[in-house]
Each structure stands twice: as structure tokens, then as C-alpha cells.
Write a protein that holds these residues in place. Structure first.
Motif, short mmCIF file in Angstrom:
data_model
loop_
_atom_site.label_atom_id
_atom_site.label_comp_id
_atom_site.label_asym_id
_atom_site.label_seq_id
_atom_site.Cartn_x
_atom_site.Cartn_y
_atom_site.Cartn_z
N VAL A 98 -30.00 11.87 -29.53
CA VAL A 98 -31.34 11.39 -29.86
C VAL A 98 -31.87 10.54 -28.71
CG1 VAL A 98 -32.71 10.02 -31.48
CG2 VAL A 98 -30.81 11.42 -32.31
N PHE A 115 -37.02 7.52 -29.38
CA PHE A 115 -37.09 7.72 -30.83
C PHE A 115 -36.61 6.46 -31.57
CE2 PHE A 115 -34.99 8.83 -34.81
CZ PHE A 115 -35.98 9.53 -35.47
N TYR A 116 -35.53 5.83 -31.08
CA TYR A 116 -35.05 4.61 -31.71
C TYR A 116 -36.10 3.50 -31.62
CZ TYR A 116 -30.40 6.73 -31.73
OH TYR A 116 -29.33 7.56 -31.95
N GLY A 132 -39.13 4.60 -33.93
CA GLY A 132 -38.68 4.56 -35.32
C GLY A 132 -38.39 3.16 -35.80
#
Length: 246
Positions: free
Chosen positions: A158, A162-163, A166
Motif C-alpha cells: 500500500v 494512502f495511509y 486515509g
């Protein structure tokens, strides 16, 4: 442990020297002082006199490495390399070319927010990664180990972006637990540090936990192989190039 730390510090010396030389070459061979002067003064209608004056004001009119016009040690110190590059080893970063600001002062005054994030990410992250790796290594070959490795590989796949997105969406926007941005002075800064610290730890858990698992599982095997080689009369170092004795 002390010997390991000493070795790591000594390893850093040639790395820093190499980085310093490469950076100096990029700035003063690929991008010459004349190019820097024209970039600062403007590419159009720049006279040679203006370029010469700009270089003199900033010390770029000196020779690169050896100043044959100077006497004694000055032939080495009165050069661009010494004034712009060697001084960095004593944390003297000089001044910015555009506005003359003290770079060292800017770093010292602006480093604390980054340090406040990096330190807990490192300490809490190491504790988290090592705990997860020891758990997988302890249950080696079990469903716990298999599930842990699968989750680590998935986490490694990932993107870090994205972390970040998110985490901001869930923790700050949806749950409204901490501010999504900003910074405060003193103890009030903790609420601004929670989000980047949590994201930093979660983003690194996949690669780090899997790496430490490999280390913990590999160390006993390496120790056993070394004992096997020594019992067979093979000197340390030679076993890298020879098959294991029967």
C-alpha cells in the motif's frame, strides 16, 4: 554493543565525505558559479560585470580547490571548497544566496516540530515492530506467523500516500479526534502530533516487522552454521565461498 556503535559511527565518516564531495561536484562542476549568478540576476541582459560583482560578493571568485595566489595554509582555506563545503562538517552552513539568511539558524529554529514527530515514531515504532516480529518468530510456521507475514506484505504493497489520506479522513475528519493540521507551542502541541505519529508507525509496520522477523529467524541458523563450519575446521570468512561440509 559499544563496538557496534563505534563501527557505525566510523562507517558514517566516509559516507558523509562522499555525500559532501558529490554535492560539491553537482553545485560547482555541473552548475558553475557563472550559471548561478545568471540564474539569480536573470537570464536576459546580464552583463559580465554584474556576474563578476555577484561572484565577488559571495566568494565565488575564488579557485575551487587550490589558491596559488595565497600563501601557506591560505592556499587551501581561501578556496570555494573550504569556505562552502568543508565548513559543513562543523555545522557551518553559511547563508542563503537569495536573501542572506543564516541557514544554520533557520535549521535550529525550525527543526523541533519535525523532531517532535520523528522521535516518538522511532521509539514507539521500534517497540511495535520488534514486538510484532517476535510474536511471528515465536509462532514460526503457525497460522499466526502466516497471517502476520501476509498482513506485512499487504501493508508493504500500500502506498504511503494512502495511509496519510486515509488517516486524515478517518481520525480527523470522520471521527474528529485530533486536528487535521496545524501546530502549537509547548504541551499544547501534543494534539497536533498524534495524527502524524500514528500514520508514521502504521505506514512502516509492514516492512519493518517483516524485516525483524527475518533477522530473528535467521540469527539462530547463522550461529548454527558457524558452529558447524568451525567444527569442520573452516576458518571464519571462508565459509562464504564454500559449500557446507558434510
Amino acid at each position: 554493543m559499544i563496538n557496534y556503535l563505534i563501527r557505525r559511527i566510523l562507517y558514517a565518516i566516509p559516507i558523509l565525505i562522499g555525500v559532501n564531495l558529490i554535492t560539491f561536484a553537482l553545485f560547482f562542476f555541473v552548475n558553475t558559479p557563472d550559471d548561478m549568478a545568471r540564474m539569480q540576476l536573470g537570464q536576459k541582459r546580464v552583463t559580465e560585470e554584474a556576474v563578476r560583482k555577484w561572484k565577488e560578493e559571495r566568494g565565488y571568485d575564488r579557485p575551487l580547490f587550490i589558491n596559488s595566489a595565497a600563501q601557506g595554509i591560505g592556499s587551501l582555506t581561501d578556496t570555494i571548497f573550504f569556505t562552502k563545503s568543508v565548513k559543513m562538517f562543523v555545522l557551518d552552513f553559511g547563508r542563503a544566496e537569495a536573501d542572506g539568511r543564516d541557514i544554520g539558524h533557520e535549521i535550529r529554529s525550525r527543526m523541533w516540530p519535525s523532531f517532535a514527530i520523528a522521535l516518538p515514531v522511532f521509539l514507539v515504532g521500534m517497540l511495535t515492530y520488534i514486538t510484532a516480529a517476535l510474536l511471528m518468530a515465536f509462532f514460526r510456521g503457525s497460522y499466526i506467523d502466516f497471517a502476520g507475514v501476509v498482513l506485512c506484505v499487504f501493508a508493504m504493497s500500500v502506498s504511503g500516500l494512502f495511509y496519510i489520506i486515509g488517516g486524515q479522513y478517518l481520525i480527523s475528519k470522520l471521527w474528529n479526534l485530533v486536528p487535521i493540521s496545524g501546530y502549537g507551542e509547548g504541551l499544547s502541541a501534543w494534539k497536533f502530533l498524534v495524527l502524524p505519529v500514528v500514520i508514521g508507525i502504521i505506514a512502516g509496520v509492514g516492512a519493518s516487522a517483516r524485516w525483524y522477523r527475518i533477522v530473528y529467524l535467521g540469527e539462530p541458523v547463522i550461529a548454527a552454521l558457524k558452529t558447524h563450519y568451525r567444527a569442520a575446521g573452516v576458518l571464519d570468512g571462508y565459509h562464504l565461498y564454500r559449500p557446507a561440509p558434510e
